[in-house]
Design an enzyme around this catalytic site. Structure first.
Site, PDB file in Angstrom:
ATOM      1  CG  HIS A 143      -1.948   1.015   0.983  1.00  0.00           C
ATOM      2  ND1 HIS A 143      -1.619   2.690   2.207  1.00  0.00           N
ATOM      3  CD2 HIS A 143      -2.764   1.222   0.864  1.00  0.00           C
ATOM      4  CE1 HIS A 143      -2.679   2.968   1.802  1.00  0.00           C
ATOM      5  NE2 HIS A 143      -3.599   2.694   1.114  1.00  0.00           N
ATOM      6  CB  CYS A 170      -2.311  -1.736 -14.979  1.00  0.00           C
ATOM      7  SG  CYS A 170      -3.891  -2.722 -14.361  1.00  0.00           S
ATOM      8  N   GLY A 195      -2.575  -7.206 -14.062  1.00  0.00           N
ATOM      9  CA  GLY A 195      -2.964  -7.164 -12.578  1.00  0.00           C
ATOM     10  C   GLY A 195      -1.464  -7.654 -11.978  1.00  0.00           C
TER      11      GLY A 195
HETATM   12  C1  PEP Z   1      -2.742  -5.557  -9.443  1.00  0.00           C
HETATM   13  O1  PEP Z   1      -2.741  -5.998  -9.146  1.00  0.00           O
HETATM   14  O2  PEP Z   1      -1.582  -5.697 -10.464  1.00  0.00           O
HETATM   15  C2  PEP Z   1      -3.312  -4.463  -9.658  1.00  0.00           C
HETATM   16  C3  PEP Z   1      -2.901  -3.172 -11.062  1.00  0.00           C
HETATM   17  O3  PEP Z   1      -3.667  -3.797  -8.717  1.00  0.00           O
HETATM   18  P1  PEP Z   1      -3.864  -4.056  -7.393  1.00  0.00           P
HETATM   19  O4  PEP Z   1      -2.427  -3.433  -7.424  1.00  0.00           O
HETATM   20  O5  PEP Z   1      -5.115  -2.372  -7.453  1.00  0.00           O
HETATM   21  O6  PEP Z   1      -4.132  -5.079  -6.305  1.00  0.00           O
END
Ligand code: PEP
Ligand code: MG
Length: 884
Positions: A439, A833, A769
């Site tokens: 985070h 992403c 992700g």
């Molecule tokens: C990921 O899991 O790579 C993503 C982009 O989502 P988050 O980091 O918000 O879980």
């Protein structure tokens, strides 16, 4: 027979074959001469020739008679001239670039016969200092050879006597003479009385040294006339950079030391004070050097008796990235370098120096420090440390009211949604748990703050211990988190240089970079208007990830959002959602407006719900007060109980992403309505066509996505499909024509990757992700992994942090999903992403697996763009495919 190569300002060697044989120093001198720099004349003795001279010294004088005559004429001095002696330096010119401890000897020609003549120009102290020093250096050179022990001892004693005689503040003629006399019997008398013999003696030792060394065996020798900046009136010494090395202004900048031999002797004055004639000439030389080397160079020069001589030029290792970029842009304007050269000249990570504040190293020399930790977000930050969001916010408010510096560092084991507001006002965040994809670093990167994860920080009550240093609340620390080196914590307030993206040349540089990017480009991870704006400044080609949960962090929203999470009926939840809907609508409207029709991918809510609940007593109190205002009948105990019920054992694999929407469909329903409302409103207000991309997170099966996309009714409950929601909004807003939109999913679970063919039936796009995909493929918690990563590293079990550099199995998952997804839907749009998107190392793989873009936080965009452009150029040069 070996060769002798003369040089002066108008005579030089340019034949590359010969240049290769005369060593690096020789080549440098020839380069300077070929650029028209006024260099002191001299000659180079090729290695072969050295051997011949040593074997038969009688040939030497005849050989260099001519070049020496030229030196005498140009420098207006005489070899062996007792009144105005020509002095020379002899330097090794290695073919291999080895640095030797003693690679040159200066002032050959100083002896009993010339020292007083020389002193009449430079003063007695200096002349005798140099004479004593010369003999001392000859001894040191000889000591490097295989000298018999007995002689070595005597030489050392002689050297020490000379050292102590010359190492005085005021050097005295008699003391040096005495020291010189103390060891004369160790050398032939001629080396004190004859320049030629002295030179031969030095040449012989160098030759013996080369023969004995594997790295120098084919070195040559450069012999060059000496010039002196302390040679009476109209003399001086100076150095300058061809561009300003910090700001990058296109001016030569440096210092001039009047009547001084080198920079150690006197205080310098600004270079501007050197006479106009010389300044112009130095400017010209600077330009020529930059044109030739295509970068900033550092130049040393001497003015002797009103004549300018360039002594040497070198690269500048410690120039700022801004200076480097601005120089490249100037050279580009002058057509000295082309686009491809500019793009390839800068290592991508160096851009972070422009994007973030950088540490002024000189300000921390005396500070205690602790090195190590994980670079969460690069840059440097100073601030007073606070250990909770509440205390930091209070201190921040106080500082503003009292007009005090408002520099703060948030230090906590880990951070949650409610801490974002503290990270937002802080300069940086220090945490001890989690890693690159946790985070605190993720939020810090998106906000352009510095983040360091330091696993060995121990948090106590209102203080923390780092090693044996205790940091109390309010103490200053400095976080230095560079891109390529180890992070460091300094205990104290350092000085920082401010980031200057505007005016730094970065934007012009990015325009050139953009020219090398074709269809594989960079989107932004952005959820706030200012992030979207910044991403446009950096030429982002869309928003690839808008994390909607981040939109609820703001002070005036978080408690409303919390009320929604703990609502215990659909009606109660719907009531709160109604309040949130216009806020979301406005959020999306602003993003769409800023992005002006470029793709905007909005990810619907994805967070373990409990992450949003209050974690401190203060925030719990504030929430209880807020909630009870609307629900006076509900007791504090009940509110706390509802919060507790949301706790999960393993929240990352728990009730999050699409799973929340299955339980509470009204949440996604509200978000989807807000998206369409915003798009239709923008069309009406500004005529901008938006193609919203709605992204569903943490999908595990095709049916999950199908349900959200198409809707499903079961007894007493319903999930309304996207099409139906859109129709509803259109009718409410009395819009005639439906807009285009896309529905896609994140691929962040192996289950999803493996059945990508089926998922693609309901998805117009995939976005990988990779934070979660790395977590779920490896079974590695993105928040706990760093507690043991260092052990894995030590035992060579994992070389790279898999949350930064894509691991092999994760790559395989991506490749499988991309291939299977496109089998179903050949035009499937693919992006990445996760935090991996900004890491240059991952770029070639992302492109090769058929992805259309990577998406990264705004500050990562320039770095990712540069990495893509460099990859394209490299591939073109290698003859491979470029883009596509
Ligand atoms: C990921 O899991 O790579 C993503 C982009 O989502 P988050 O980091 O918000 O879980
Ligand atoms: Mg994720």
């Amino acid at each position: 027979m070996g060769r002798i190569y003369s040089f002066n300002s108008s005579e030089f060697i340019s034949d590359p074959e010969i240049l290769e044989t005369i060593g690096s120093r020789g080549a440098r001198v020839m380069e300077l001469a070929s650029l028209g720099a006024p260099i002191a004349p001299g000659f180079i003795l090729s290695n072969e020739l050295l051997g011949e001279i040593v074997e038969d010294p009688s040939i030497a004088f005849d050989l260099y008679k001519k070049p020496i005559a030229r030196m005498e004429q140009t420098l207006e001095k005489g070899f062996n001239d007792k009144d105005n002696p020509l002095l020379v330096k002899v330097a090794e010119s290695p073919t291999l670039n080895m640095v030797r401890t003693l690679s040159s000897i200066h002032n050959i020609g100083l002896g009993d016969h010339t020292v007083d003549g020389f002193a009449s120009f430079v003063g007695e102290g200096f002349a005798y200092h140099e004479y004593g020093n010369l003999v001392q250096k000859i001894i040191e050179l000889e000591l490097l050879t295989d000298v018999k022990q007995e002689r070595a001892k005597k030489l050392q004693k002689y050297r020490d006597a000379l050292k102590s005689a010359t190492n005085q503040k005021t050097v005295k003629k008699d003391t040096v003479k005495q020291a010189l006399d103390s060891g004369r019997d160790l050398f032939p008398e001629e080396i004190y009385t004859n320049t030629h013999e002295q030179l031969m003696y030095v040449v012989k030792i160098f030759h013996a040294l080369f023969q004995a060394s594997t790295s120098s065996v084919d070195s040559s020798l450069v012999v060059q006339g000496m010039v002196f900046g302390n040679f009476g009136k109209n003399s001086g010494f100076g150095n300058f950079y061809t561009h300003d090395i910090i700001e990058g202004e296109n001016v030569i900048s440096g210092e001039y030391f009047e009547q001084a031999f080198d920079a150690r002797e006197k205080e310098g004055v600004s270079l501007q004070e050197v006479s106009k004639k010389f300044y112009k000439e130095l400017e010209r030389i600077g330009k020529e050097l930059e044109k030739y080397f295509k970068e900033i160079r550092s130049v040393r020069f001497t003015v002797e008796n009103g004549k300018l001589w360039v002594i040497d030029q070198q690269p500048v290792p410690n120039k700022s990235t801004q200076a480097e970029i601005k120089t490249l842009l100037d050279l580009h304007k002058e057509k000295v370098v082309d686009d491809e050269y500019v793009v390839q000249a800068i290592k991508p990570g160096r851009l972070s120096e422009i994007l973030h504040a950088a540490l002024d190293e000189s300000s921390v020399r005396k500070f205690k420090s602790a090195a190590g930790g994980i670079a969460g977000a690069v840059g440097a930050a100073i601030g007073r440390v606070y250990f909770s969001t509440d205390s930091l916010l209070k201190a921040h408010k106080r500082a503003i009211q009292e007009n005090q510096p408002a520099d703060f560092i948030l230090a906590m084991p880990s951070t949650f949604a409610e801490d974002v507001k503290a990270i937002e006002v802080a300069k940086g965040v220090l945490s001890s748990e989690g890693g690159y994809a946790s985070h605190a670093p993720v939020v810090a990167r998106s906000l352009g703050k510095v983040a360091l994860v330091y696993p060995n920080a121990r948090f106590l009550k209102n203080s923390m211990k780092i090693g044996d240093t205790e940091v109390k609340e309010g103490d200053y620390i400095t976080l230095n988190v560079p891109y390529y080196e180890k992070p460091t914590i300094y205990f104290g307030a350092a000085r920082l240089s401010k980031p200057t993206p505007e005016g730094s040349g970065l934007l012009e540089f990015l325009d050139i970079v953009q020219g090398q990017i074709e269809d594989f480009d960079v989107h932004a991870n952005a959820d706030q208007p200012k992030d979207a704006e910044l991403s446009r400044t950096f030429n982002a080609s869309g928003i690839g990830l808008c994390r909607t949960e981040h939109m609820f962090f703001a002070d005036d929203r978080i408690n409303t959002f919390r009320s929604m999470i703990i609502a215990d009926s659909s009606e109660e939840r719907a009531e709160v959602l109604e309040k949130l809907e216009p806020m979301q609508m406005d959020d999306f409207y602003q993003l769409f407006k800023i992005m002006k029709g470029l793709p905007v991918t909005i990810r619907l809510l994805d967070a373990p719900l409990h992450e949003f609940l209050p974690h401190t007593q203060d925030s719990m109190k504030s929430f209880v007060d807020f909630f009870r205002e609307g629900h006076p009948k509900i007791s504090e105990k009940e509110i706390r109980l509802r919060c507790d019920l949301l706790e999960e054992f393993n929240p990352m694999l728990g009730h999050r992403g699409i799973r929340v929407a299955v339980s509470y469909p009204e949440i996604y329903n509200m978000q989807i309505r807000a998206i369409f409302q915003a798009a239709y409103k923008l069309k009406a207000d500004e005529g901008i066509d938006v193609v919203p991309e709605i992204m569903i997170p943490l999908v595990m099966t095709a049916n999950e996505l199908k349900t959200i996309r198409n809707g499903k009714r079961i007894e007493g409950k319903a999930i309304v499909g996207v099409e139906e929601i859109e129709e509803g909004v259109r009718k409410e807003m009395k819009v005639k024509d439906a807009l285009d939109y896309k529905i896609g999913t994140m691929i962040e679970l192996p289950a999803a990757a493996l059945q990508a063919d089926r998922i693609a039936r309901y998805a117009d796009f995939f976005s990988f992700g990779t934070n979660d995909l790395t977590q779920t493929t490896n079974g590695l918690s993105r928040d706990d992994f760093n507690n043991f990563f260092s052990d894995y590293n030590e035992f060579d079990l994992l070389e790279e942090n898999p949350f930064k550099v894509l691991g092999e199995q994760v790559k395989e998952m991506i490749a499988i999903a991309a291939e299977r997804g496109r089998l179903t839907r050949p035009d499937l749009d693919l992006g990445l992403c996760g935090e991996h998107g900004a890491e240059p190392e991952n770029i070639p793989f992302a492109k090769d697996s058929g992805l259309n873009y990577v998406s990264t936080s705004p500050y990562g965009i320039p770095i990712a763009k540069l990495a893509i452009a460099q990859m394209n150029i490299k591939r073109r040069e290698e003859g491979g495919e470029s883009n596509n």
